[in-house]
Write a protein that holds these residues in place. Structure first.
Motif, PDB file in Angstrom:
ATOM      1  N   LYS A   7      20.785  44.107  44.253  1.00 28.97           N
ATOM      2  CA  LYS A   7      21.201  42.699  43.551  1.00 28.97           C
ATOM      3  C   LYS A   7      22.166  43.112  42.534  1.00 28.97           C
ATOM      4  O   LYS A   7      23.576  42.622  42.686  1.00 28.97           O
ATOM      5  CB  LYS A   7      20.129  42.275  43.027  1.00 28.97           C
ATOM      6  CG  LYS A   7      19.261  41.382  43.749  1.00 28.97           C
ATOM      7  CD  LYS A   7      17.918  40.728  43.475  1.00 28.97           C
ATOM      8  CE  LYS A   7      17.918  40.483  41.997  1.00 28.97           C
ATOM      9  NZ  LYS A   7      16.719  39.838  41.415  1.00 28.97           N
ATOM     10  N   PRO A   8      22.079  44.216  41.678  1.00 28.36           N
ATOM     11  CA  PRO A   8      23.038  44.302  40.676  1.00 28.36           C
ATOM     12  C   PRO A   8      24.532  44.963  41.318  1.00 28.36           C
ATOM     13  O   PRO A   8      25.665  44.664  40.943  1.00 28.36           O
ATOM     14  CB  PRO A   8      22.825  45.598  39.679  1.00 28.36           C
ATOM     15  CG  PRO A   8      21.404  46.238  40.377  1.00 28.36           C
ATOM     16  CD  PRO A   8      20.865  44.933  41.247  1.00 28.36           C
ATOM     17  N   ILE A   9      24.265  45.737  42.326  1.00 28.33           N
ATOM     18  CA  ILE A   9      25.596  46.348  43.132  1.00 28.33           C
ATOM     19  C   ILE A   9      26.336  45.067  43.864  1.00 28.33           C
ATOM     20  O   ILE A   9      27.668  44.920  43.541  1.00 28.33           O
ATOM     21  CB  ILE A   9      25.181  47.307  44.183  1.00 28.33           C
ATOM     22  CG1 ILE A   9      24.462  48.380  43.505  1.00 28.33           C
ATOM     23  CG2 ILE A   9      26.515  47.681  45.113  1.00 28.33           C
ATOM     24  CD1 ILE A   9      23.741  49.468  44.625  1.00 28.33           C
ATOM     25  N   ILE A  10      25.551  44.183  44.472  1.00 25.46           N
ATOM     26  CA  ILE A  10      26.372  43.004  45.144  1.00 25.46           C
ATOM     27  C   ILE A  10      26.927  42.202  44.105  1.00 25.46           C
ATOM     28  O   ILE A  10      27.740  41.641  44.391  1.00 25.46           O
ATOM     29  CB  ILE A  10      25.416  42.327  46.014  1.00 25.46           C
ATOM     30  CG1 ILE A  10      24.916  43.299  47.267  1.00 25.46           C
ATOM     31  CG2 ILE A  10      25.811  41.046  46.570  1.00 25.46           C
ATOM     32  CD1 ILE A  10      23.822  42.838  48.206  1.00 25.46           C
ATOM     33  N   GLU A  11      26.103  41.839  42.755  1.00 29.07           N
ATOM     34  CA  GLU A  11      26.666  41.066  42.134  1.00 29.07           C
ATOM     35  C   GLU A  11      27.886  41.407  41.364  1.00 29.07           C
ATOM     36  O   GLU A  11      29.004  40.806  41.088  1.00 29.07           O
ATOM     37  CB  GLU A  11      25.605  40.798  40.928  1.00 29.07           C
ATOM     38  CG  GLU A  11      25.897  39.875  39.955  1.00 29.07           C
ATOM     39  CD  GLU A  11      24.848  39.418  38.705  1.00 29.07           C
ATOM     40  OE1 GLU A  11      24.911  38.535  38.210  1.00 29.07           O
ATOM     41  OE2 GLU A  11      23.830  40.474  38.527  1.00 29.07           O
ATOM     42  N   ALA A  12      27.768  42.884  41.181  1.00 26.88           N
ATOM     43  CA  ALA A  12      29.063  43.272  40.463  1.00 26.88           C
ATOM     44  C   ALA A  12      30.398  43.103  41.454  1.00 26.88           C
ATOM     45  O   ALA A  12      31.386  42.754  41.055  1.00 26.88           O
ATOM     46  CB  ALA A  12      29.007  44.846  40.146  1.00 26.88           C
ATOM     47  N   ALA A  13      30.086  43.399  42.670  1.00 25.55           N
ATOM     48  CA  ALA A  13      31.027  43.113  43.814  1.00 25.55           C
ATOM     49  C   ALA A  13      31.736  41.733  43.893  1.00 25.55           C
ATOM     50  O   ALA A  13      32.687  41.623  43.790  1.00 25.55           O
ATOM     51  CB  ALA A  13      30.586  43.625  45.011  1.00 25.55           C
ATOM     52  N   LEU A  14      30.665  40.753  43.752  1.00 19.22           N
ATOM     53  CA  LEU A  14      31.163  39.522  43.781  1.00 19.22           C
ATOM     54  C   LEU A  14      31.911  38.891  42.590  1.00 19.22           C
ATOM     55  O   LEU A  14      32.756  38.192  42.693  1.00 19.22           O
ATOM     56  CB  LEU A  14      29.987  38.626  44.084  1.00 19.22           C
ATOM     57  CG  LEU A  14      29.194  38.546  45.485  1.00 19.22           C
ATOM     58  CD1 LEU A  14      27.774  37.743  45.326  1.00 19.22           C
ATOM     59  CD2 LEU A  14      29.989  38.280  46.635  1.00 19.22           C
ATOM     60  N   LEU A  15      31.448  39.440  41.656  1.00 17.11           N
ATOM     61  CA  LEU A  15      32.160  39.140  40.180  1.00 17.11           C
ATOM     62  C   LEU A  15      33.610  39.866  40.025  1.00 17.11           C
ATOM     63  O   LEU A  15      34.464  39.194  39.575  1.00 17.11           O
ATOM     64  CB  LEU A  15      31.239  39.395  38.987  1.00 17.11           C
ATOM     65  CG  LEU A  15      30.090  38.747  38.779  1.00 17.11           C
ATOM     66  CD1 LEU A  15      29.055  39.318  37.490  1.00 17.11           C
ATOM     67  CD2 LEU A  15      30.267  37.269  38.429  1.00 17.11           C
ATOM     68  N   ALA A  16      33.720  40.932  40.525  1.00 18.98           N
ATOM     69  CA  ALA A  16      34.868  41.774  40.513  1.00 18.98           C
ATOM     70  C   ALA A  16      35.824  41.097  41.564  1.00 18.98           C
ATOM     71  O   ALA A  16      37.201  41.334  41.401  1.00 18.98           O
ATOM     72  CB  ALA A  16      34.752  43.249  40.806  1.00 18.98           C
ATOM     73  N   SER A  17      35.377  40.551  42.569  1.00 17.98           N
ATOM     74  CA  SER A  17      36.242  39.997  43.817  1.00 17.98           C
ATOM     75  C   SER A  17      37.007  38.906  43.539  1.00 17.98           C
ATOM     76  O   SER A  17      36.524  37.961  42.708  1.00 17.98           O
ATOM     77  CB  SER A  17      35.450  39.838  44.894  1.00 17.98           C
ATOM     78  OG  SER A  17      36.231  39.384  45.979  1.00 17.98           O
ATOM     79  N   THR A  18      38.254  38.757  43.660  1.00 12.73           N
ATOM     80  CA  THR A  18      39.129  37.552  43.379  1.00 12.73           C
ATOM     81  C   THR A  18      38.934  36.484  44.646  1.00 12.73           C
ATOM     82  O   THR A  18      39.349  35.500  44.667  1.00 12.73           O
ATOM     83  CB  THR A  18      40.647  38.004  43.432  1.00 12.73           C
ATOM     84  OG1 THR A  18      41.089  38.566  44.685  1.00 12.73           O
ATOM     85  CG2 THR A  18      40.898  38.689  42.167  1.00 12.73           C
ATOM     86  N   GLN A  19      38.281  37.011  45.711  1.00 10.75           N
ATOM     87  CA  GLN A  19      38.049  36.052  46.977  1.00 10.75           C
ATOM     88  C   GLN A  19      36.448  36.119  47.367  1.00 10.75           C
ATOM     89  O   GLN A  19      35.774  37.045  47.143  1.00 10.75           O
ATOM     90  CB  GLN A  19      38.927  36.588  48.209  1.00 10.75           C
ATOM     91  CG  GLN A  19      40.335  36.652  48.150  1.00 10.75           C
ATOM     92  CD  GLN A  19      40.911  35.117  47.945  1.00 10.75           C
ATOM     93  OE1 GLN A  19      40.630  34.307  48.546  1.00 10.75           O
ATOM     94  NE2 GLN A  19      41.901  35.130  47.058  1.00 10.75           N
ATOM     95  N   PRO A  20      36.094  35.215  48.049  1.00 15.55           N
ATOM     96  CA  PRO A  20      34.869  35.201  48.689  1.00 15.55           C
ATOM     97  C   PRO A  20      34.205  36.400  49.223  1.00 15.55           C
ATOM     98  O   PRO A  20      35.447  36.843  50.084  1.00 15.55           O
ATOM     99  CB  PRO A  20      34.648  33.870  49.381  1.00 15.55           C
ATOM    100  CG  PRO A  20      35.592  33.004  48.725  1.00 15.55           C
ATOM    101  CD  PRO A  20      36.672  33.772  48.373  1.00 15.55           C
ATOM    102  N   MET A  21      33.281  36.924  49.307  1.00 13.35           N
ATOM    103  CA  MET A  21      32.974  38.114  50.221  1.00 13.35           C
ATOM    104  C   MET A  21      32.098  37.688  51.322  1.00 13.35           C
ATOM    105  O   MET A  21      30.916  37.106  51.268  1.00 13.35           O
ATOM    106  CB  MET A  21      32.487  39.277  49.376  1.00 13.35           C
ATOM    107  CG  MET A  21      33.661  39.863  48.410  1.00 13.35           C
ATOM    108  SD  MET A  21      32.962  41.268  47.552  1.00 13.35           S
ATOM    109  CE  MET A  21      32.942  42.588  48.729  1.00 13.35           C
ATOM    110  N   THR A  22      32.272  38.257  52.782  1.00 13.96           N
ATOM    111  CA  THR A  22      31.294  38.194  53.586  1.00 13.96           C
ATOM    112  C   THR A  22      30.314  39.034  53.506  1.00 13.96           C
ATOM    113  O   THR A  22      30.218  40.507  52.864  1.00 13.96           O
ATOM    114  CB  THR A  22      31.895  38.337  55.101  1.00 13.96           C
ATOM    115  OG1 THR A  22      32.496  39.766  55.179  1.00 13.96           O
ATOM    116  CG2 THR A  22      33.076  37.359  55.124  1.00 13.96           C
TER     117      THR A  22
END
Length: 65
Positions: A7-22
């Protein structure tokens, strides 16, 4: 890897991304040794969505199909 570890890894990636991630893109964050599959990522995303309920200023939504 346990959902609580993902969860924290995925949350960090989503927050850092400028686009939605698959789920596939999120899977690319991990190597084979991590043994993280798409099903685990999907469960972690569901858990994160539940965690976001009630958090001010943060909403996790499914995009696309």
């Amino acid at each position: 890897m346990q959902i609580e570890q993902l969860k924290p890894i995925i949350e960090a990636a989503l927050l850092a991304s400028t686009q939605p991630m698959t789920i596939h893109q999120l899977g690319d964050l991990f190597n084979e040794a991590d043994d993280v599959g798409h099903e685990q990522i999907a469960r972690a995303l569901e858990a994160l969505a539940g965690d976001c309920d009630g958090r001010v200023g943060l909403q996790l939504e499914r995009c696309g199909i």
